[in-house]
Scaffold this motif. Structure first.
Motif, PDB file in Angstrom:
ATOM      1  N   LEU A  96      19.456 -44.276  29.273  1.00 61.32           N
ATOM      2  CA  LEU A  96      18.430 -44.258  30.009  1.00 61.32           C
ATOM      3  C   LEU A  96      17.678 -45.392  29.581  1.00 61.32           C
ATOM      4  O   LEU A  96      16.910 -46.276  30.767  1.00 61.32           O
ATOM      5  CB  LEU A  96      17.514 -43.278  29.643  1.00 61.32           C
ATOM      6  N   LEU A  97      17.765 -46.002  28.492  1.00 62.32           N
ATOM      7  CA  LEU A  97      16.835 -47.026  27.930  1.00 62.32           C
ATOM      8  C   LEU A  97      17.480 -48.676  28.905  1.00 62.32           C
ATOM      9  O   LEU A  97      16.693 -49.542  29.260  1.00 62.32           O
ATOM     10  CB  LEU A  97      16.772 -47.579  26.580  1.00 62.32           C
ATOM     11  N   ARG A  98      18.701 -48.436  28.869  1.00 62.58           N
ATOM     12  CA  ARG A  98      19.517 -49.570  29.498  1.00 62.58           C
ATOM     13  C   ARG A  98      19.225 -49.641  30.950  1.00 62.58           C
ATOM     14  O   ARG A  98      19.006 -50.539  31.464  1.00 62.58           O
ATOM     15  CB  ARG A  98      20.963 -49.379  29.301  1.00 62.58           C
ATOM     16  N   LYS A  99      19.098 -48.350  31.499  1.00 59.51           N
ATOM     17  CA  LYS A  99      18.711 -48.079  32.911  1.00 59.51           C
ATOM     18  C   LYS A  99      17.289 -48.773  33.258  1.00 59.51           C
ATOM     19  O   LYS A  99      17.043 -49.588  34.480  1.00 59.51           O
ATOM     20  CB  LYS A  99      18.633 -46.804  33.503  1.00 59.51           C
ATOM     21  N   CYS A 100      16.436 -48.587  32.016  1.00 55.47           N
ATOM     22  CA  CYS A 100      15.199 -49.373  32.353  1.00 55.47           C
ATOM     23  C   CYS A 100      15.141 -50.905  32.179  1.00 55.47           C
ATOM     24  O   CYS A 100      14.062 -51.509  32.196  1.00 55.47           O
ATOM     25  CB  CYS A 100      14.252 -48.739  31.359  1.00 55.47           C
ATOM     26  N   GLY A 101      16.254 -51.423  31.849  1.00 55.57           N
ATOM     27  CA  GLY A 101      16.497 -52.906  31.572  1.00 55.57           C
ATOM     28  C   GLY A 101      16.262 -53.435  30.163  1.00 55.57           C
ATOM     29  O   GLY A 101      15.985 -54.381  29.818  1.00 55.57           O
TER      30      GLY A 101
END
Ligand code: PML
Ligand code: MG
Ligand code: MG
Length: 259
Positions: A96-101
């Motif tokens: 999810l953190l990766r999804k946030c950039g």
């Protein structure tokens, strides 16, 4: 609410005050009008005296009139993620953190900080630069404590029933904080789980993905909890910290707004 709004804050520790090395037990805060200050103080005292992290031997309660204009925000949208193990929960958090950039190397750095014994027992959040993963606040073991925020209890209750969320003060406080944090344009993601040994649910939140609850981010009995905010650039740090600590925010949910 009446004309004047007051901020009531509590912090409690065991083994002396936090700044003298005491263990953090509990903290909390309420925004209330004058008539409700007494109740707010009682609620905060009760929270501290009945805490699963232990019985405090130090408590401070403080209140003051809020002088700045209040910003109103709608709560972040909620997604519940059920996982079967801490491993699965933590992997989902990273995804999810990766999804946030947040790039993977910065996420790894965050987890290195989490693993360091000196960072256990922080009362506030660490601010990390999203690109480098370096910690950028200068608040040491105290961290940055988000303050001056609340959500009217009746409005929260209505929202919680509609969303099928627990009607607990903990959930109310976590969503209020996450919504305030995510609404800052320079903050791209938050990662959090509790330092209470009897509470293992945590979340990743941002404006983009909303409040993503993860049912298991640690084992029961574990007193290590964290809050990490990933910030876009470190140049305006004082202004972010001012926003987080001082600028008053109230949540308000309009029934028609959402599913
Ligand atoms: C805390 O207890 O300090 C943080 C709790 C985060 C999770 C709240 C929830 O969504 O259940
Ligand atoms: Mg934001
Ligand atoms: Mg706690």
């Amino acid at each position: 609410m009446g004309n004047k709004i007051f901020n009531i804050r509590m912090r409690a520790a065991k083994g002396g005050p936090h700044e003298k090395g005491g263990k953090h037990i509990s903290g909390g805060e309420i925004l209330a009008n004058y008539e409700d200050i007494q109740k707010a103080v009682n609620d905060l005292v009760e929270k501290a005296l009945t805490h699963s992290r232990g019985n405090p031997d130090f408590m401070q309660i403080q209140f003051e009139e809020v002088q700045m204009p209040v910003q109103f925000l709608a709560p972040l949208s909620i997604t519940a993620n059920h996982v079967l193990s801490v491993r699965e929960g933590q992997q989902l958090a990273m995804q999810l953190l990766r999804k946030c950039g947040v790039p993977s190397p910065s996420i790894e750095k965050a987890y290195e900080l989490i693993a360091q014994p000196k960072n256990v027992g922080m009362r506030g959040a660490m601010l990390l630069h999203v690109q480098s993963g370096e910690r950028v606040d200068n608040r040491g073991e105290k961290g940055v404590r988000v303050s001056r925020m609340d959500w009217d209890a009746a409005n929260f209750e209505k929202w919680a029933i509609r969303q099928e969320m627990p009607r607990s003060a903990r959930v109310k406080e976590a969503i209020t904080l996450a919504t305030k944090v995510a609404s800052h344009p320079e903050i791209v993601a938050e990662l959090c789980w509790s330092d209470d040994p009897d509470y293992i649910t945590g979340y990743v939140a941002s404006e983009k993905i909303g409040y993503q609850r993860i049912s298991k981010l640690k084992e029961f009995g574990d007193e290590r909890g964290f809050r990490i905010f990933f910030v876009k650039d470190a140049l305006n740090l004082d202004s972010y910290i001012h926003y987080l600590e001082k600028e008053p925010t109230l949540l308000y949910w309009e029934e028609d707004d959402e599913k």
